[in-house]
Design a protein around this motif. Structure first.
Motif, PDB file in Angstrom:
ATOM      1  N   GLN A   2      31.288  39.437  -9.057  1.00  0.00           N
ATOM      2  CA  GLN A   2      31.349  39.225 -10.499  1.00  0.00           C
ATOM      3  C   GLN A   2      30.804  37.849 -10.855  1.00  0.00           C
ATOM      4  OE1 GLN A   2      32.893  42.055 -11.597  1.00  0.00           O
ATOM      5  NE2 GLN A   2      32.182  41.653 -13.663  1.00  0.00           N
ATOM      6  N   LYS A   3      29.976  37.793 -11.869  1.00  0.00           N
ATOM      7  CA  LYS A   3      29.531  36.462 -12.299  1.00  0.00           C
ATOM      8  C   LYS A   3      30.536  35.918 -13.309  1.00  0.00           C
ATOM      9  CE  LYS A   3      26.295  38.706 -15.469  1.00  0.00           C
ATOM     10  NZ  LYS A   3      27.253  39.116 -16.465  1.00  0.00           N
ATOM     11  N   THR A   5      32.221  34.593 -16.653  1.00  0.00           N
ATOM     12  CA  THR A   5      32.093  35.097 -18.019  1.00  0.00           C
ATOM     13  C   THR A   5      31.323  34.127 -18.893  1.00  0.00           C
ATOM     14  OG1 THR A   5      34.300  36.002 -17.711  1.00  0.00           O
ATOM     15  CG2 THR A   5      33.413  36.081 -19.913  1.00  0.00           C
ATOM     16  N   THR A   9      30.021  36.226 -24.264  1.00  0.00           N
ATOM     17  CA  THR A   9      31.039  37.261 -24.072  1.00  0.00           C
ATOM     18  C   THR A   9      32.359  36.821 -24.684  1.00  0.00           C
ATOM     19  OG1 THR A   9      29.972  37.760 -21.986  1.00  0.00           O
ATOM     20  CG2 THR A   9      32.125  38.754 -22.369  1.00  0.00           C
ATOM     21  N   TYR A  10      32.708  35.556 -24.443  1.00  0.00           N
ATOM     22  CA  TYR A  10      33.966  35.068 -24.990  1.00  0.00           C
ATOM     23  C   TYR A  10      33.952  35.105 -26.512  1.00  0.00           C
ATOM     24  CZ  TYR A  10      36.711  33.586 -20.979  1.00  0.00           C
ATOM     25  OH  TYR A  10      37.492  33.575 -19.854  1.00  0.00           O
ATOM     26  N   SER A  12      32.210  37.173 -28.494  1.00  0.00           N
ATOM     27  CA  SER A  12      32.348  38.520 -29.040  1.00  0.00           C
ATOM     28  C   SER A  12      33.746  39.068 -28.760  1.00  0.00           C
ATOM     29  CB  SER A  12      31.262  39.456 -28.491  1.00  0.00           C
ATOM     30  OG  SER A  12      31.504  39.741 -27.141  1.00  0.00           O
ATOM     31  N   LEU A  13      34.316  38.685 -27.614  1.00  0.00           N
ATOM     32  CA  LEU A  13      35.681  39.105 -27.311  1.00  0.00           C
ATOM     33  C   LEU A  13      36.666  38.499 -28.289  1.00  0.00           C
ATOM     34  CD1 LEU A  13      36.130  39.216 -23.452  1.00  0.00           C
ATOM     35  CD2 LEU A  13      36.829  40.936 -25.091  1.00  0.00           C
ATOM     36  N   GLU A  16      36.738  40.536 -31.262  1.00  0.00           N
ATOM     37  CA  GLU A  16      37.499  41.763 -31.015  1.00  0.00           C
ATOM     38  C   GLU A  16      38.994  41.513 -31.087  1.00  0.00           C
ATOM     39  OE1 GLU A  16      34.338  44.071 -30.890  1.00  0.00           O
ATOM     40  OE2 GLU A  16      36.362  44.854 -30.601  1.00  0.00           O
ATOM     41  N   MET A  17      39.439  40.433 -30.468  1.00  0.00           N
ATOM     42  CA  MET A  17      40.869  40.122 -30.437  1.00  0.00           C
ATOM     43  C   MET A  17      41.403  39.887 -31.842  1.00  0.00           C
ATOM     44  SD  MET A  17      42.025  40.062 -27.276  1.00  0.00           S
ATOM     45  CE  MET A  17      43.318  38.893 -26.940  1.00  0.00           C
ATOM     46  N   LEU A 107      44.807  39.481 -15.925  1.00  0.00           N
ATOM     47  CA  LEU A 107      43.533  39.896 -16.525  1.00  0.00           C
ATOM     48  C   LEU A 107      42.450  38.868 -16.194  1.00  0.00           C
ATOM     49  CD1 LEU A 107      44.646  41.140 -20.041  1.00  0.00           C
ATOM     50  CD2 LEU A 107      43.852  42.506 -18.124  1.00  0.00           C
ATOM     51  N   PRO A 108      41.219  39.334 -16.065  1.00  0.00           N
ATOM     52  CA  PRO A 108      40.167  38.433 -15.596  1.00  0.00           C
ATOM     53  C   PRO A 108      39.556  37.565 -16.696  1.00  0.00           C
ATOM     54  CG  PRO A 108      39.258  40.596 -15.927  1.00  0.00           C
ATOM     55  CD  PRO A 108      40.720  40.719 -16.234  1.00  0.00           C
ATOM     56  N   LYS A 109      40.394  36.951 -17.481  1.00  0.00           N
ATOM     57  CA  LYS A 109      39.871  36.069 -18.514  1.00  0.00           C
ATOM     58  C   LYS A 109      40.714  34.806 -18.592  1.00  0.00           C
ATOM     59  CE  LYS A 109      36.280  38.189 -20.009  1.00  0.00           C
ATOM     60  NZ  LYS A 109      36.063  38.799 -18.710  1.00  0.00           N
ATOM     61  N   ASN A 110      40.142  33.766 -19.122  1.00  0.00           N
ATOM     62  CA  ASN A 110      40.807  32.478 -19.250  1.00  0.00           C
ATOM     63  C   ASN A 110      42.178  32.606 -19.917  1.00  0.00           C
ATOM     64  OD1 ASN A 110      41.487  29.989 -20.940  1.00  0.00           O
ATOM     65  ND2 ASN A 110      39.953  29.220 -19.506  1.00  0.00           N
ATOM     66  N   LEU A 117      44.753  33.652 -28.515  1.00  0.00           N
ATOM     67  CA  LEU A 117      44.396  34.810 -29.326  1.00  0.00           C
ATOM     68  C   LEU A 117      45.437  35.919 -29.306  1.00  0.00           C
ATOM     69  CD1 LEU A 117      40.631  34.825 -28.672  1.00  0.00           C
ATOM     70  CD2 LEU A 117      41.699  34.902 -30.904  1.00  0.00           C
TER      71      LEU A 117
ATOM     72  N   GLN B  93      40.924  35.361 -10.941  1.00  0.00           N
ATOM     73  CA  GLN B  93      40.165  36.108 -11.942  1.00  0.00           C
ATOM     74  C   GLN B  93      39.214  37.108 -11.291  1.00  0.00           C
ATOM     75  OE1 GLN B  93      38.261  34.304 -15.294  1.00  0.00           O
ATOM     76  NE2 GLN B  93      40.050  33.068 -15.803  1.00  0.00           N
ATOM     77  N   ALA B  96      41.094  39.973 -10.156  1.00  0.00           N
ATOM     78  CA  ALA B  96      41.613  40.751 -11.282  1.00  0.00           C
ATOM     79  C   ALA B  96      40.679  41.886 -11.684  1.00  0.00           C
ATOM     80  CB  ALA B  96      41.865  39.836 -12.481  1.00  0.00           C
ATOM     81  N   TYR B  97      39.372  41.715 -11.452  1.00  0.00           N
ATOM     82  CA  TYR B  97      38.442  42.787 -11.800  1.00  0.00           C
ATOM     83  C   TYR B  97      38.663  44.019 -10.934  1.00  0.00           C
ATOM     84  CZ  TYR B  97      35.566  39.849 -14.818  1.00  0.00           C
ATOM     85  OH  TYR B  97      35.108  39.073 -15.835  1.00  0.00           O
ATOM     86  N   TRP B 110      48.929  47.502 -26.752  1.00  0.00           N
ATOM     87  CA  TRP B 110      49.311  46.881 -28.022  1.00  0.00           C
ATOM     88  C   TRP B 110      50.215  47.851 -28.780  1.00  0.00           C
ATOM     89  CZ3 TRP B 110      46.427  42.615 -30.718  1.00  0.00           C
ATOM     90  CH2 TRP B 110      45.713  41.849 -29.791  1.00  0.00           C
ATOM     91  N   LEU B 121      39.442  47.599 -25.880  1.00  0.00           N
ATOM     92  CA  LEU B 121      39.509  46.155 -25.665  1.00  0.00           C
ATOM     93  C   LEU B 121      39.433  45.820 -24.182  1.00  0.00           C
ATOM     94  CD1 LEU B 121      39.939  43.340 -26.935  1.00  0.00           C
ATOM     95  CD2 LEU B 121      42.369  43.655 -26.522  1.00  0.00           C
ATOM     96  N   TYR B 126      37.099  43.642 -19.232  1.00  0.00           N
ATOM     97  CA  TYR B 126      36.617  43.829 -17.874  1.00  0.00           C
ATOM     98  C   TYR B 126      35.091  43.940 -17.830  1.00  0.00           C
ATOM     99  CZ  TYR B 126      41.348  44.566 -16.085  1.00  0.00           C
ATOM    100  OH  TYR B 126      42.661  44.400 -15.710  1.00  0.00           O
ATOM    101  N   GLU B 127      34.483  43.790 -18.984  1.00  0.00           N
ATOM    102  CA  GLU B 127      33.009  43.803 -19.081  1.00  0.00           C
ATOM    103  C   GLU B 127      32.410  45.041 -18.425  1.00  0.00           C
ATOM    104  OE1 GLU B 127      31.173  39.969 -18.291  1.00  0.00           O
ATOM    105  OE2 GLU B 127      33.171  39.066 -18.388  1.00  0.00           O
TER     106      GLU B 127
END
Lengths: 267, 327, 271
Positions: A2-3, A5, A9-10, A12-13, A16-17, A107-110, A117, B93, B96-97, B110, B121, B126-127
């Motif tokens: 995985q590269k 993020t 992406t952040y 646009s996410l 979404e949030m 979850l794979p996000k900061n 958020l 992280q 996590a994928y 939610w 979401l 997870y892109e």
């Protein structure tokens, strides 16, 4: 493999949030509407108060109603930016104490981004609208002024956010810091809304060093009234420095959390 | 191929120790004393791809701590962990994928929105490639039979429906391992059955490695081919689940409800635990007697309205195991 | 025998200790809230000192800077004794259906909540007044307060709090028809802020607004009592008490009417 993020992406996410948060709140349609309207009424009340004040006392040490309008505009827009994009950060201490961030860690996000958020204050949209309207009441209608106004609002929003992250992250080290952090927040808010030239003396030093109220309210309005590139630079520098401090403290706190040595850890 | 490798894993916590008394209270403020708690004490095991493993133990045994370390939420005090080639503590992280988790008490969905919103979401978090995602989602929807539930706000779903949707959520990104913590808690018998079927399907058809924690003996019996029992931070049993049953479940409890009042119940080999006018509970040593014989006896002598057969509680089995281990 | 007494003493000491630590937490919380009070008083002192200097007057509408600060301190103390707002409590009771049960109890529902309201606020009222007075003394010096001022002021304060209770009660009752009464409570709070003399004393309003503001119920909640105390005037008292009575009558009638309507709603819809 995985590269990492990307910022795009952040972004646009983030959109979404915020959407999900708003949709979630809109489940309660009436409550949603009332909150937005309620906030607008709230802000109108504040402006009305000071309008009345300045009717009786047209100028305090060079500060007029127009200046209060700008102060309000910057403060409410800055406030609403934080409340829309980072409302969850106010709950950080409580989330830490309840172990709620475990879900976010999987979850794979900061994590800080996720915490921020996790919630959006819908009434902040009322604030945002109000801030923009009251800006026009201040009588500054040029593009430059408006651009400066937006810039200052964004910078102060970042400073505000940094301050919240720093105070809330202390929960990583001492357990629930909740009550005191809330007090600090309200004190900060209170300071920003009074005609700024009324302050002088030793306590101002305290204001300058402990609470960034000076940077959040006093300085930007000053810059708006009498534009000064150095002051603007100073503000931007302050925003960047406090941002890195906030991230650093949060990271250290998260490490501590993951080492599991919080006082109230549940085995 | 091992998807999980754990070697000499240790986790110690320092808990501030406060002693009673005013003088000690002051001393505590100035120089706090710490007590060392060994939550995980030298654990070693490995899990190969496609296994369905139950990881159980009494509360406070170190289960959650271990799982947290496997998922990167907690750092170990010492030892090695390797999950899918990653060190969870350092590459949380990235890991996590590839893993998913369902914690019964901490929902992913939610609450006020329909499940589909959370799925969409998650797909973005997870892109995932949108086309792949839609295809996989359709598959999950069919497997879990949640097609009708997708557009209903989660808060309006029953617990069983919500659980199915939660597990589906943990699979959106096609993880190679999922950690299921108490997936059937609070569910009725039908719902439990349904969830178990889904889990079995995932494991058998999709080759997803499943790491299951449950206090429900039924879950463990019907799903896990292998069971690891931890207590006091140590592994005290690691082997096929049927060994667990064969060697350690020594008795069953049979409850009978009759049409007519029960006067005497003279069945040799069963101990009467409770007896009412129309019902009776008998503890049966199954190494010496079969349920078969008891039921035949009961049917011959009474008009049976209802039968319930209970295993002794898992906690009891585990406690027994631990006691046996000590000997 | 001595052993028994020794044990008793130890036991009571332990009890005292536990209560001490419990109340310590309470005290710390109260102190931090009071800290906010002190900060506000400091802000007011600065603001009005400069304001008065800028307009070149020592006295405006009969009030000196010191009087202004003291009256604001008292107004805010009175106001804070009304928290948590009754509207929240009533809203909760309507929503949870507890109201339906309470109706069957042998005391008046409204009197029950009124006494609760009065009792709840009293301790925080005194703490806030104490700390506020100390801070005001240090920051702006003393003001001449007469016994008459305190007595008649107390009368206005009690009726003012009654009025606050009635309005808040009615807002809570709106929960029968509205999902979230918080917004209305907000509006009420803002009304207090603008016209309640919480930040800007009514006496310092521009003339054309002063008459109107004095007549509105907001100024009669907490401000009129504080205003009377710092500069007692019998005529002023009479004016204020009449306005208070007027609004109390209006809102009492409204409360009664809405309450009855709400009850009908409950019995029709089953709570």
């Amino acid at each position: 493999m995985q590269k990492d993020t990307s910022l795009g992406t952040y972004l646009s996410l983030t959109w979404e949030m915020v959407k999900m948060n708003v949709l979630s709140a809109m489940e309660y349609r009436v409550s949603f509407a009332m909150q937005v309207i309620g906030m607008i009424v709230n802000d109108i009340g504040l402006v009305a108060l000071w309008f009345i004040f300045f009717e009786k006392f047209p100028e305090i040490r060079g500060w007029t109603f127009q200046d209060t309008a700008v102060l309000f505009a910057i403060t409410t827009v800055q406030f609403s930016i934080v409340m829309i994009l980072a409302n969850g950060s106010f709950r950080m201490a409580r989330m830490i104490a309840n172990g709620e961030i475990d879900n976010l860690l999987s979850l794979p996000k900061n994590v800080l981004w996720q915490i921020s958020l996790s919630k959006t204050e819908v009434s902040a949209f009322g604030d945002l609208l109000f801030g923009l309207v009251i800006y026009f009441f201040s009588g500054n209608l040029s593009f430059e002024s408006f651009g400066l106004f937006i810039l200052l609002s964004v910078i102060t929003a970042v400073i505000f956010f940094n301050f919240i992250v720093i105070t809330q992250s202390i929960a990583f080290f001492t357990g629930n810091f909740g009550e005191a952090a809330v007090q600090l927040f309200h004190a900060l808010l209170g300071f920003t809304l009074y005609p700024q030239t009324a302050f002088f003396g030793v306590p101002k030093v305290i204001t300058l060093t402990i609470l960034p109220a000076f940077f959040i309210a006093t300085l930007p309005v000053e810059i708006f009234r009498n534009f000064n590139i150095f002051s603007l630079g100073l503000m931007i520098a302050f925003a960047i420095i406090t941002f890195f401090i906030a991230i650093f403290i949060f990271k250290k706190g998260l490490e501590r959390y993951e080492s599991g040595n919080l006082i109230n850890i549940k085995i | 191929m091992n998807v999980i490798e754990v070697k000499n894993l240790k986790k110690e916590f320092q808990i501030k120790q406060k002693r009673a008394g005013l003088k000690n209270g002051l001393a505590f403020l100035l120089r706090p004393e710490y007590k060392n708690i060994k939550a995980v004490d030298d654990l070693s095991f490995s899990v190969s791809r496609g296994e369905l493993l139950a990881f159980i133990g009494p509360n406070g045994a170190g289960k959650s701590t271990t799982i947290k370390m496997l998922t990167g939420i907690l750092f170990p005090s010492s030892g090695h962990i390797n999950v899918l080639g990653f060190d969870p503590a350092k590459e949380r992280q990235k890991l996590a994928y590839n893993i998913g988790s369902v914690f019964g008490q901490k929902p992913q969905l939610w609450y006020h929105l329909p499940a589909i919103d959370t799925y969409n979401l998650l797909a973005r978090i997870y892109e995932l490639d949108q086309r792949e995602y839609k295809k996989h989602l359709a598959f999950l929807v069919e497997a879990f039979e949640i097609g009708d539930l997708l557009n209903t706000p989660v808060r309006k779903l029953s617990l069983g429906q919500r659980m199915r949707c939660e597990i589906a959520a943990s699979l959106i990104h096609k993880p190679k391992i999922i950690f299921l913590d108490e997936p059937t808690i609070g569910l009725d018998v039908v719902a439990k059955q349904h969830i178990r079927e889904v889990i079995k399907y995932l494991n058998e058809k999709e080759k997803v490695t499943i790491f299951l924690t449950s206090h429900d003996a039924g879950d463990i019996e019907s799903l896990a081919r292998r069971t690891i029992i931890v207590n006091f931070g140590k592994i005290i049993f690691d082997g096929p689940t049927e060994n667990l049953k064969k060697n350690y479940i020594k008795s069953k409890i049979v409850e009978l409800v009759t049409e007519d009042p029960i006067e005497d119940f003279n069945f040799q080999g069963g101990k009467i635990i409770e007896k009412g006018k129309f019902d009776i509970k008998v503890e049966l040593d199954i190494s010496k007697n079969s349920i078969d014989k008891l039921l035949s006896f009961a049917v011959e002598n009474f008009n049976i309205k209802d039968i319930n057969i209970f295993d002794p509680p898992l906690e009891e089995i585990i406690a027994d195991i631990y006691r046996a281990q000590k000997l | 025998m001595n052993g028994v007494y020794a044990l008793k003493i130890i036991k009571y000491f332990e009890v005292a200790k536990i209560n001490y630590f419990n109340s310590l937490v309470y005290v710390i919380n109260a102190l931090s809230r009071s800290g906010v009070v002190v900060i506000r008083i400091w802000i007011f002192a600065q603001l009005y000192k400069i304001t008065y200097t800028a307009s070149g007057a020592e006295e405006i509408s009969g009030l000196t800077v010191a009087m202004v600060v003291w009256s604001l301190m008292m107004t805010q103390s009175f106001q804070s004794s009304g928290r948590p707002p009754v509207s929240e409590i009533i809203d909760e009771e309507v929503k949870s259906g507890a109201l339906a049960y309470s109706i069957n109890r042998p005391y008046s529902y409204i009197l029950f909540h009124l006494s609760g309201y009065m009792g709840r606020g009293t301790s925080s009222l005194f703490i806030n007044l104490l700390i506020g007075a100390a801070a005001s003394l240090i920051l702006v010096g003393p003001v001449k307060i007469t016994l008459f001022g305190i007595l008649f002021g107390a009368v206005l304060m009690i009726f003012g709090r009654l009025l606050d209770f009635l309005i808040s009660f009615i807002i809570g009752l709106a929960a029968f028809w509205i999902e979230d009464t918080t917004a209305i409570a907000w509006i009420y709070a803002k009304g207090q802020m603008v016209f309640g003399g919480i930040i800007l004393p009514i006496a310092l309003f521009p003339d054309y607004l002063q008459k109107i503001a004095e007549f509105l119920p907001f100024s009669q909640l907490f401000y009129s009592a504080a205003r009377l105390i710092v500069n007692f005037d019998m005529e002023l008292f009479q004016k204020f008490i009449l306005i208070q009575f007027f609004w109390i009558a209006v809102f009492s009638a409204l409360a009664y009417f809405i309450f009855k309507k709400g009850l009908k709603y409950v019995t029709i819809n089953g709570g």
